[in-house]
Design a protein around this motif. Structure first.
Motif, mmCIF file in Angstrom:
data_model
loop_
_atom_site.group_PDB
_atom_site.id
_atom_site.type_symbol
_atom_site.label_atom_id
_atom_site.label_comp_id
_atom_site.label_asym_id
_atom_site.label_seq_id
_atom_site.Cartn_x
_atom_site.Cartn_y
_atom_site.Cartn_z
ATOM 1 N N ALA A 142 48.087 -60.343 26.485
ATOM 2 C CA ALA A 142 49.491 -60.177 26.120
ATOM 3 C C ALA A 142 49.757 -58.803 25.510
ATOM 4 C CB ALA A 142 49.910 -61.270 25.136
ATOM 5 N N SER A 143 48.728 -58.250 24.841
ATOM 6 C CA SER A 143 48.888 -56.939 24.209
ATOM 7 C C SER A 143 48.660 -55.799 25.189
ATOM 8 C CB SER A 143 47.903 -56.798 23.041
ATOM 9 O OG SER A 143 48.109 -57.800 22.072
ATOM 10 N N ALA A 144 47.788 -56.024 26.172
ATOM 11 C CA ALA A 144 47.443 -54.974 27.129
ATOM 12 C C ALA A 144 47.487 -55.533 28.542
ATOM 13 C CB ALA A 144 46.063 -54.411 26.811
ATOM 14 N N PRO A 145 48.676 -55.867 29.042
ATOM 15 C CA PRO A 145 48.779 -56.477 30.373
ATOM 16 C C PRO A 145 48.210 -55.564 31.461
ATOM 17 C CG PRO A 145 50.930 -55.725 29.591
ATOM 18 C CD PRO A 145 49.999 -55.632 28.433
ATOM 19 N N GLY A 146 47.464 -56.175 32.362
ATOM 20 C CA GLY A 146 46.896 -55.413 33.465
ATOM 21 C C GLY A 146 45.535 -54.826 33.186
ATOM 22 N N ARG A 147 45.099 -54.824 31.925
ATOM 23 C CA ARG A 147 43.784 -54.286 31.589
ATOM 24 C C ARG A 147 42.723 -55.377 31.643
ATOM 25 N NH1 ARG A 147 44.257 -50.641 26.222
ATOM 26 N NH2 ARG A 147 41.987 -50.838 26.449
ATOM 27 N N ARG A 148 41.520 -54.995 32.022
ATOM 28 C CA ARG A 148 40.426 -55.946 32.122
ATOM 29 C C ARG A 148 39.951 -56.355 30.732
ATOM 30 N NH1 ARG A 148 35.757 -54.167 36.155
ATOM 31 N NH2 ARG A 148 35.085 -56.235 35.455
ATOM 32 N N THR A 149 39.564 -57.605 30.624
ATOM 33 C CA THR A 149 39.023 -58.088 29.361
ATOM 34 C C THR A 149 37.735 -57.331 29.028
ATOM 35 O OG1 THR A 149 39.892 -60.300 29.830
ATOM 36 C CG2 THR A 149 38.194 -60.137 28.147
ATOM 37 N N PRO A 150 37.572 -56.876 27.803
ATOM 38 C CA PRO A 150 36.354 -56.142 27.440
ATOM 39 C C PRO A 150 35.090 -56.961 27.700
ATOM 40 C CG PRO A 150 38.004 -55.954 25.702
ATOM 41 C CD PRO A 150 38.517 -56.978 26.671
ATOM 42 N N VAL A 151 34.072 -56.315 28.251
ATOM 43 C CA VAL A 151 32.794 -56.994 28.507
ATOM 44 C C VAL A 151 32.196 -57.510 27.204
ATOM 45 C CG1 VAL A 151 30.432 -56.661 29.338
ATOM 46 C CG2 VAL A 151 32.350 -55.622 30.569
ATOM 47 N N SER A 152 32.387 -56.762 26.134
ATOM 48 C CA SER A 152 31.830 -57.159 24.841
ATOM 49 C C SER A 152 32.357 -58.510 24.396
ATOM 50 C CB SER A 152 32.149 -56.108 23.780
ATOM 51 O OG SER A 152 33.552 -55.879 23.686
ATOM 52 N N LEU A 153 33.570 -58.856 24.807
ATOM 53 C CA LEU A 153 34.137 -60.142 24.419
ATOM 54 C C LEU A 153 33.359 -61.289 25.064
ATOM 55 C CD1 LEU A 153 37.968 -60.770 24.200
ATOM 56 C CD2 LEU A 153 36.366 -62.592 24.716
ATOM 57 N N ASP A 154 33.012 -61.131 26.341
ATOM 58 C CA ASP A 154 32.250 -62.173 27.028
ATOM 59 C C ASP A 154 30.818 -62.250 26.511
ATOM 60 O OD1 ASP A 154 34.376 -62.992 28.707
ATOM 61 O OD2 ASP A 154 33.981 -61.326 30.068
ATOM 62 N N VAL A 155 30.228 -61.099 26.188
ATOM 63 C CA VAL A 155 28.875 -61.090 25.630
ATOM 64 C C VAL A 155 28.877 -61.784 24.274
ATOM 65 C CG1 VAL A 155 27.005 -59.622 24.775
ATOM 66 C CG2 VAL A 155 28.231 -59.002 26.871
ATOM 67 N N TRP A 156 29.865 -61.451 23.449
ATOM 68 C CA TRP A 156 29.999 -62.108 22.140
ATOM 69 C C TRP A 156 30.060 -63.609 22.289
ATOM 70 C CZ3 TRP A 156 35.078 -64.238 21.030
ATOM 71 C CH2 TRP A 156 35.125 -64.962 19.826
ATOM 72 N N TRP A 157 30.914 -64.082 23.189
ATOM 73 C CA TRP A 157 31.098 -65.520 23.294
ATOM 74 C C TRP A 157 29.865 -66.207 23.872
ATOM 75 C CZ3 TRP A 157 33.606 -68.659 20.642
ATOM 76 C CH2 TRP A 157 33.784 -69.972 21.046
ATOM 77 N N GLY A 158 29.224 -65.584 24.854
ATOM 78 C CA GLY A 158 28.021 -66.180 25.424
ATOM 79 C C GLY A 158 26.920 -66.329 24.393
ATOM 80 N N LEU A 159 26.690 -65.290 23.590
ATOM 81 C CA LEU A 159 25.659 -65.358 22.564
ATOM 82 C C LEU A 159 26.046 -66.321 21.447
ATOM 83 C CD1 LEU A 159 24.678 -61.586 22.356
ATOM 84 C CD2 LEU A 159 23.324 -63.459 23.301
ATOM 85 N N TRP A 160 27.344 -66.373 21.136
ATOM 86 C CA TRP A 160 27.815 -67.334 20.135
ATOM 87 C C TRP A 160 27.485 -68.754 20.571
ATOM 88 C CZ3 TRP A 160 30.116 -68.066 15.403
ATOM 89 C CH2 TRP A 160 30.748 -69.283 15.193
ATOM 90 N N LEU A 161 27.713 -69.079 21.834
ATOM 91 C CA LEU A 161 27.422 -70.422 22.331
ATOM 92 C C LEU A 161 25.931 -70.727 22.268
ATOM 93 C CD1 LEU A 161 29.792 -70.770 25.426
ATOM 94 C CD2 LEU A 161 30.076 -71.760 23.147
ATOM 95 N N VAL A 162 25.111 -69.741 22.593
ATOM 96 C CA VAL A 162 23.663 -69.945 22.506
ATOM 97 C C VAL A 162 23.267 -70.261 21.068
ATOM 98 C CG1 VAL A 162 21.405 -68.837 22.717
ATOM 99 C CG2 VAL A 162 23.123 -68.510 24.502
ATOM 100 N N GLY A 163 23.788 -69.473 20.120
ATOM 101 C CA GLY A 163 23.476 -69.714 18.719
ATOM 102 C C GLY A 163 23.998 -71.039 18.219
ATOM 103 N N MET A 164 25.149 -71.469 18.736
ATOM 104 C CA MET A 164 25.748 -72.724 18.288
ATOM 105 C C MET A 164 25.050 -73.934 18.897
ATOM 106 S SD MET A 164 29.724 -73.974 18.600
ATOM 107 C CE MET A 164 29.726 -73.997 20.395
ATOM 108 N N LEU A 165 24.720 -73.861 20.190
ATOM 109 C CA LEU A 165 24.181 -75.019 20.898
ATOM 110 C C LEU A 165 22.676 -75.167 20.768
ATOM 111 C CD1 LEU A 165 26.297 -74.778 24.184
ATOM 112 C CD2 LEU A 165 26.684 -76.255 22.200
ATOM 113 N N SER A 166 22.010 -74.133 20.254
ATOM 114 C CA SER A 166 20.558 -74.215 20.140
ATOM 115 C C SER A 166 20.108 -75.239 19.115
ATOM 116 C CB SER A 166 19.983 -72.842 19.777
ATOM 117 O OG SER A 166 20.449 -72.436 18.501
ATOM 118 N N GLY A 167 20.995 -75.591 18.200
ATOM 119 C CA GLY A 167 20.635 -76.596 17.203
ATOM 120 C C GLY A 167 19.859 -76.047 16.020
#
Length: 239
Positions: A142-167
């Motif tokens: 919404a703030s930057a229409p037409g721009r690609r989502t930063p790769v760092s955002l997906d890396v952050w979320w993927g690693l967050w899920l690993v840390g959360m789901l690892s138990g």
């Protein structure tokens, strides 16, 4: 955009400054990352020391032996880590709330997720697998229409899920004494989970900076357009 120009643009548009909030969120992420590095160091120390002859701290049937100095210090380290994680969560949610509100005003579009999910999205089971990332992505788009989502955002979320789901990372079910016993017998899963949490914190720093920058740039452009047109305070969605 500097903090001063961010505040000036926010005043012109009737929005909330986000640059300082972004810096605080970055600081919280770095603090949490350092806390988990220290935690990992202590787990390595426990593994190197080996389990005492008296056995694990939790000996079953409600029996707990006295802790040695290293085990006591690990309890202290995990308590500090929990405090760092809580502070990080407060700062991140505060940033996300401002980001979401500004994005809605800048775009004139209704967010995909209601405001309550800024809080509940992190703790409601199953929903917390995608809603927090969705909130950030929605605000960025919404703030930057037409721009690609930063790769760092997906890396952050993927690693967050690993840390959360690892138990054994952010949301482990075992007590601290049980984690100590794991460090004595199987330290590598603990360290892998710690590494995921630290990686998520580092990637989160880049994600917060990228998303904050995108919004402050949009605010600056909107503020300049409003000033050039001599419009009163308030924001009109940009095309």
């Amino acid at each position: 955009m500097t903090e001063e120009t961010d505040q000036a643009a926010a005043r012109t548009l009737g929005l909330r400054p986000v640059a300082l909030s972004g810096r605080l969120a970055v600081g919280g992420l770095l603090l949490a990352g350092v806390a988990w590095v220290v935690r990992g160091v202590w787990e390595v120390r426990l593994a190197a020391a080996g389990e005492p002859a008296s056995g694990p701290p939790d000996q079953g049937n409600g029996v707990h032996r006295p802790l040695d100095a290293l085990e006591n210090s690990y309890h202290f380290v995990t308590t500090l880590g929990g405090g760092a994680a809580f502070l990080c969560a407060l700062l991140f949610v505060s940033w996300l709330w401002r980001l979401r509100d500004n994005a809605r005003a800048l775009s004139g579009q209704r967010p995909r997720y209601g405001g309550i999910w800024v809080y509940l999205g992190w703790i409601v089971p199953v929903v917390n697998l995608w809603v927090p990332r969705g909130l950030v992505v929605d605000a960025f788009q919404a703030s930057a229409p037409g721009r690609r989502t930063p790769v760092s955002l997906d890396v952050w979320w993927g690693l967050w899920l690993v840390g959360m789901l690892s138990g054994v990372g952010l949301f482990y079910k075992d007590s601290t004494d049980e984690i100590i016993a794991r460090a004595y017998s199987e330290v590598w899963p603990l360290l892998a989970s710690d590494a995921a949490v630290v990686g998520a914190a580092v990637a989160g720093v880049f994600a917060v900076r990228a998303v904050t920058r995108a919004q402050t740039e949009r605010m600056g452009a909107a503020g300049a357009a409003a000033g050039a047109a001599g419009e009163p305070a308030g924001v009109r969605p940009l095309p």
